[in-house]
Design a protein around this motif. Structure first.
Motif, short mmCIF file in Angstrom:
data_model
loop_
_atom_site.label_atom_id
_atom_site.label_comp_id
_atom_site.label_asym_id
_atom_site.label_seq_id
_atom_site.Cartn_x
_atom_site.Cartn_y
_atom_site.Cartn_z
N GLN A 135 -4.46 2.52 14.98
CA GLN A 135 -4.80 3.07 13.74
C GLN A 135 -3.38 3.12 12.78
O GLN A 135 -3.43 2.74 11.65
N ARG A 136 -2.30 3.11 13.47
CA ARG A 136 -0.88 2.87 12.62
C ARG A 136 -1.05 1.48 12.02
O ARG A 136 -0.58 1.20 11.19
N GLN A 137 -1.38 0.51 13.16
CA GLN A 137 -1.41 -0.90 12.69
C GLN A 137 -2.52 -1.20 11.48
O GLN A 137 -2.15 -1.86 10.80
N VAL A 138 -3.83 -0.39 11.78
CA VAL A 138 -4.51 -0.54 10.69
C VAL A 138 -4.10 0.03 9.37
O VAL A 138 -4.30 -0.90 8.33
N ASN A 139 -3.55 0.90 9.45
CA ASN A 139 -2.75 1.63 8.22
C ASN A 139 -2.02 0.58 7.56
O ASN A 139 -1.67 0.57 6.23
N LEU A 140 -1.01 0.02 8.38
CA LEU A 140 0.12 -0.86 7.70
C LEU A 140 -0.63 -2.27 6.97
O LEU A 140 -0.29 -2.70 6.07
N LEU A 141 -1.55 -2.60 7.80
CA LEU A 141 -2.39 -3.71 7.15
C LEU A 141 -2.92 -3.52 5.95
O LEU A 141 -3.22 -4.34 5.14
N ALA A 142 -3.66 -2.26 5.98
CA ALA A 142 -4.33 -1.62 4.54
C ALA A 142 -3.21 -1.83 3.47
O ALA A 142 -3.41 -1.92 2.34
N LYS A 143 -2.00 -1.12 3.71
CA LYS A 143 -0.95 -1.27 2.90
C LYS A 143 -0.65 -2.56 2.28
O LYS A 143 -0.32 -2.91 1.07
N ALA A 144 -0.45 -3.48 3.25
CA ALA A 144 -0.21 -4.83 2.97
C ALA A 144 -1.23 -5.25 2.12
O ALA A 144 -0.86 -6.32 1.32
N ARG A 145 -2.59 -5.07 2.42
CA ARG A 145 -3.60 -5.74 1.44
C ARG A 145 -3.40 -5.07 0.09
O ARG A 145 -3.77 -5.88 -0.75
N VAL A 146 -3.36 -3.84 -0.02
CA VAL A 146 -3.20 -3.28 -1.58
C VAL A 146 -2.23 -3.85 -2.15
O VAL A 146 -2.04 -4.21 -3.42
N ARG A 147 -1.04 -4.25 -1.47
CA ARG A 147 0.17 -4.49 -1.94
C ARG A 147 0.12 -6.11 -2.60
O ARG A 147 0.34 -6.62 -3.68
N GLU A 148 -0.68 -6.90 -1.82
CA GLU A 148 -1.09 -8.14 -2.02
C GLU A 148 -2.06 -8.31 -3.27
O GLU A 148 -2.07 -9.26 -4.08
N VAL A 149 -3.09 -7.44 -3.30
CA VAL A 149 -3.95 -7.33 -4.25
C VAL A 149 -3.27 -6.95 -5.46
O VAL A 149 -3.70 -7.56 -6.66
N ARG A 150 -2.48 -6.12 -5.45
CA ARG A 150 -1.53 -5.87 -6.77
C ARG A 150 -0.96 -6.85 -7.36
O ARG A 150 -0.69 -7.10 -8.48
N THR A 172 -9.73 9.13 8.92
CA THR A 172 -10.03 9.24 7.55
C THR A 172 -8.66 10.23 6.84
O THR A 172 -8.30 9.72 5.88
N MET A 173 -8.07 10.99 7.66
CA MET A 173 -6.90 11.59 7.24
C MET A 173 -5.80 10.70 7.09
O MET A 173 -5.08 10.64 6.18
N MET A 174 -5.75 9.67 8.06
CA MET A 174 -4.67 8.84 7.82
C MET A 174 -4.69 7.66 6.72
O MET A 174 -3.82 7.35 6.20
N ASP A 175 -6.01 7.32 6.61
CA ASP A 175 -6.30 6.62 5.58
C ASP A 175 -5.92 7.16 4.26
O ASP A 175 -5.32 6.56 3.39
N VAL A 176 -6.38 8.34 3.91
CA VAL A 176 -6.21 9.21 2.81
C VAL A 176 -4.67 9.37 2.61
O VAL A 176 -4.13 9.23 1.40
N HIS A 177 -3.86 9.46 3.68
CA HIS A 177 -2.63 9.64 3.83
C HIS A 177 -1.84 8.32 3.11
O HIS A 177 -0.87 8.43 2.28
N ILE A 178 -2.27 7.52 3.43
CA ILE A 178 -1.61 5.86 3.02
C ILE A 178 -2.13 6.04 1.70
O ILE A 178 -1.08 5.31 0.99
#
Length: 177
Positions: A42-57, A163-169
Motif C-alpha cells: 500500500q505504501r508503494q501504491v501511495n508513492l505511485l499515486a503521489k508521482a502520478r499527481v505530480r506528473e499530471v500537475r 482509504t485512510m492512506m489514500d486520503v492521507h496522501i
C-alpha cells in the motif's frame, strides 16, 4: 467502522478458539502475512499515486505554457517538438498509472488468495482432526461457518485502511500545494 468491524472480527475469532484452539490458530495463521505484506504494498501504491499527481500537475503547467506561447511555437515551427514532448509526458503518466494498477490488483490478488486458502486449511486440518476423533463434526461445521463470516469484517478493515492512506496522501498533497 474499525471498532465495529474489529469487534466483530474478535468475536468470531473468540468463538473459533472456544470451539477448538487448533482451528482458531489456523484461522489467524494467514493474517500476519496480510498485516506485514499489505501495508508495504500500500505504501508503494501511495508513492505511485503521489508521482502520478505530480506528473499530471507538471503536464498541466506545460500545457498552460504551451497555450500561452502558441504563436511562438507556430512561428518557429516547433509543433512537432511540442507534440513529441507531450507524448513523452503522457507516456510517463501512463507508465505510472499502469504500475499503480498492477500493484492495486496484486494487493487484491493476495487478499483473495489468502482468504480462499483459509477454508482449504479448515477442511484439511479439521477433516483430519474429525477422522482422528479429536474434533466433532458439529464443531468443525460451526468453525467453518464462522470462518465464512470472518472474511467480511477483515475486508472492511483493509478497505478502511487503504482509504485512510489514500486520503492521507491526498491531504498531504493539498497542503503542499
Amino acid at each position: 467502522l474499525p471498532a465495529f468491524q474489529g469487534g466483530t472480527l474478535l468475536t468470531i475469532l473468540a468463538f473459533m478458539f472456544i470451539q477448538d484452539p487448533i482451528l482458531g490458530l489456523v484461522a489467524i495463521a494467514l493474517y500476519p502475512i496480510q498485516i506485514v505484506v499489505i501495508p508495504k504494498l500500500q505504501r508503494q501504491v501511495n508513492l505511485l499515486a503521489k508521482a502520478r499527481v505530480r506528473e499530471v500537475r507538471r503536464l498541466a503547467d506545460r500545457i498552460n505554457e504551451t497555450v500561452g506561447g502558441v504563436r511562438d511555437i507556430r512561428a518557429n515551427d516547433a509543433t512537432q517538438y511540442e507534440r513529441s514532448r507531450f507524448s513523452k509526458e503522457l507516456g510517463v503518466i501512463f507508465d505510472i498509472r499502469y504500475s499503480l494498477y498492477k500493484k492495486k490488483f496484486f494487493i487484491k490478488f493476495i487478499n483473495n488468495f489468502l482468504s480462499q486458502l483459509g477454508p482449504f486449511f479448515f477442511y484439511s486440518i479439521g477433516g483430519y482432526l474429525v477422522i482422528q476423533g479429536d474434533l466433532t463434526l458439529g464443531a468443525l461445521v460451526a468453525v467453518i461457518g464462522a470462518q465464512k463470516e470472518l472474511y467480511a469484517p477483515w475486508k472492511e478493515l483493509l478497505t478502511y485502511y487503504q482509504t485512510m492512506m489514500d486520503v492521507h496522501i491526498k491531504y498531504e498533497q493539498v497542503v503542499a500545494q
